[in-house]
Write a protein that holds these residues in place. Structure first.
Motif, PDB file in Angstrom:
ATOM      1  N   UNK A 152       0.885  -1.344   0.190  1.00  0.00           N
ATOM      2  CA  UNK A 152      -0.078   0.125  -0.045  1.00  0.00           C
ATOM      3  C   UNK A 152       0.708   1.281  -0.025  1.00  0.00           C
ATOM      4  N   UNK A 153       1.958   1.293   0.695  1.00  0.00           N
ATOM      5  CA  UNK A 153       3.102   2.317   0.626  1.00  0.00           C
ATOM      6  C   UNK A 153       3.319   2.658  -0.291  1.00  0.00           C
ATOM      7  N   UNK A 154       3.738   1.496  -1.342  1.00  0.00           N
ATOM      8  CA  UNK A 154       4.302   1.635  -2.824  1.00  0.00           C
ATOM      9  C   UNK A 154       3.346   2.307  -3.639  1.00  0.00           C
ATOM     10  N   UNK A 155       2.226   1.805  -3.471  1.00  0.00           N
ATOM     11  CA  UNK A 155       1.248   2.306  -4.329  1.00  0.00           C
ATOM     12  C   UNK A 155       0.902   3.831  -3.901  1.00  0.00           C
ATOM     13  N   UNK A 156       0.903   4.320  -2.875  1.00  0.00           N
ATOM     14  CA  UNK A 156       0.661   5.687  -2.387  1.00  0.00           C
ATOM     15  C   UNK A 156       1.777   6.462  -2.949  1.00  0.00           C
ATOM     16  N   UNK A 157       2.977   6.312  -2.728  1.00  0.00           N
ATOM     17  CA  UNK A 157       4.241   7.104  -3.120  1.00  0.00           C
ATOM     18  C   UNK A 157       4.186   7.287  -4.755  1.00  0.00           C
ATOM     19  N   UNK A 158       3.690   6.145  -5.367  1.00  0.00           N
ATOM     20  CA  UNK A 158       3.844   6.184  -6.734  1.00  0.00           C
ATOM     21  C   UNK A 158       2.680   7.344  -7.318  1.00  0.00           C
ATOM     22  N   UNK A 159       1.585   7.038  -6.614  1.00  0.00           N
ATOM     23  CA  UNK A 159       0.175   8.012  -6.990  1.00  0.00           C
ATOM     24  C   UNK A 159       0.723   9.435  -6.704  1.00  0.00           C
ATOM     25  N   UNK A 160       1.214   9.652  -5.431  1.00  0.00           N
ATOM     26  CA  UNK A 160       1.540  10.995  -5.125  1.00  0.00           C
ATOM     27  C   UNK A 160       2.514  11.794  -6.150  1.00  0.00           C
ATOM     28  N   UNK A 161       3.417  11.096  -6.578  1.00  0.00           N
ATOM     29  CA  UNK A 161       4.229  11.465  -7.481  1.00  0.00           C
ATOM     30  C   UNK A 161       3.708  11.630  -8.850  1.00  0.00           C
ATOM     31  N   UNK A 162       2.844  10.601  -9.368  1.00  0.00           N
ATOM     32  CA  UNK A 162       2.154  11.140 -10.574  1.00  0.00           C
ATOM     33  C   UNK A 162       1.474  12.298 -10.590  1.00  0.00           C
ATOM     34  N   UNK A 163       0.667  12.793  -9.564  1.00  0.00           N
ATOM     35  CA  UNK A 163      -0.177  13.585  -9.339  1.00  0.00           C
ATOM     36  C   UNK A 163       0.634  15.108  -9.302  1.00  0.00           C
ATOM     37  N   UNK A 164       1.897  14.995  -9.362  1.00  0.00           N
ATOM     38  CA  UNK A 164       2.552  16.578  -9.268  1.00  0.00           C
ATOM     39  C   UNK A 164       2.979  17.111 -10.917  1.00  0.00           C
ATOM     40  N   UNK A 165       2.744  16.208 -11.829  1.00  0.00           N
ATOM     41  CA  UNK A 165       3.125  16.317 -13.066  1.00  0.00           C
ATOM     42  C   UNK A 165       2.268  17.591 -13.598  1.00  0.00           C
ATOM     43  N   UNK A 166       0.980  17.702 -13.216  1.00  0.00           N
ATOM     44  CA  UNK A 166       0.302  18.778 -13.579  1.00  0.00           C
ATOM     45  C   UNK A 166       0.778  20.041 -13.281  1.00  0.00           C
ATOM     46  N   UNK A 167       1.264  20.357 -12.077  1.00  0.00           N
ATOM     47  CA  UNK A 167       1.847  21.579 -11.333  1.00  0.00           C
ATOM     48  C   UNK A 167       3.286  21.757 -12.312  1.00  0.00           C
ATOM     49  N   UNK A 168       4.056  20.841 -12.670  1.00  0.00           N
ATOM     50  CA  UNK A 168       5.429  20.792 -13.399  1.00  0.00           C
ATOM     51  C   UNK A 168       5.155  21.542 -14.893  1.00  0.00           C
ATOM     52  N   UNK A 169       4.000  20.793 -15.391  1.00  0.00           N
ATOM     53  CA  UNK A 169       3.538  21.251 -16.853  1.00  0.00           C
ATOM     54  C   UNK A 169       2.983  22.767 -16.803  1.00  0.00           C
TER      55      UNK A 169
END
Length: 248
Positions: free
Chosen positions: A132-149
């Motif tokens: 669950x922690x692995x899924x969470x950390x991946x999801x959190x970083x996938x979600x920051x792509x919007x701000x980067x762009x």
């Protein structure tokens, strides 16, 4: 898959596995490998001074060995970097934001998110909590792509995101005699295989730090004296970079 071993005097042994190739993967993987090695040296120094493996108790404590390593390796970094996440534009924070290789053709911004778990060994099953922690950390970083762009004028260099889950390996004192290098390597293999089969993105740089015997002897578990700490797993995923010239 690339595999190598590295012995660090008084610290222990690193078993390193790398997979996948894409732009900046080699550069960032080298950085992560150096970060793990320096963090291990910091941890060994900590144990030699106070004889407690305080860093093994969770994410907040793990910062104590990682932050000094970052200070040696990055050009600059910020802890708990504020950022907007996902389509809902929720506010959040990323554990580490680093600027690396400044002034070179390889310059990049790095977002590193950390999670920490535990695993008793020997054990043929990886804990659901760790999955669950692995899924969470991946999801959190996938979600920051919007701000980067969205804020491309600020993030005007290549941006790389790295998920890192650190797993403390421990065993009951009664089982210590049955634990060897093969047992620890099996724990590494079980963890990576489980995450690969779970459907989420797999680690593409994984490191086992097998503690030096002196650390195993000295590192007392403050909360459970019947246990011994034997090593750490560093399960990492370097995501393909977001490139300003192509994606922004």
């Amino acid at each position: 898959m690339q595999k190598k071993e590295k012995t660090i005097r008084g610290v222990g042994k690193l078993y390193i596995q790398r997979s996948e190739q894409f732009q900046l993967k080699q550069v960032v993987s080298d950085f992560i490998e150096n970060l793990i090695e320096l963090s291990a040296k910091n941890a060994a120094r900590h144990v030699s001074v106070i004889e407690y493996a305080t860093f093994c108790y969770g994410e907040l404590q793990m910062h104590s060995i990682i932050v000094p390593a970052l200070a040696n390796l990055t050009d600059c970094f910020i802890l708990e970097y504020p950022i907007r996440r996902g389509k809902s534009d929720n506010s959040g924070r990323v554990d580490y934001y680093c600027v690396n290789e400044v002034g070179t053709a390889k310059e990049y911004n790095l977002f590193l998110e950390l999670k920490c778990g535990r695993q008793g060994i020997p054990n043929d099953k990886f804990r659901k909590r760790n999955i669950d922690l692995w899924d969470e950390v991946n999801r959190q970083l996938e979600d920051v792509a919007q701000e980067i762009r969205q804020y491309k004028d600020f993030y005007n260099k290549n941006v790389v995101r790295v998920c890192m889950e650190i797993i403390t390996l421990y065993a009951d004192n009664s089982r210590i005699d049955k634990i060897d290098s093969d047992t620890l390597l099996e724990a590494l293999q079980i963890s990576t295989n489980t995450l690969r089969c779970n459907g989420a993105a797999s680690p593409n740089i994984s490191v086992l730090w097998k503690f030096h015997p002196n650390i195993v002897d000295k590192a007392v578990d403050e909360y459970n004296p019947r246990r011994k700490f034997l090593g750490l797993l560093f399960l990492c995923r370097v995501m393909p970079p977001i490139l300003p010239t192509r994606n922004l």
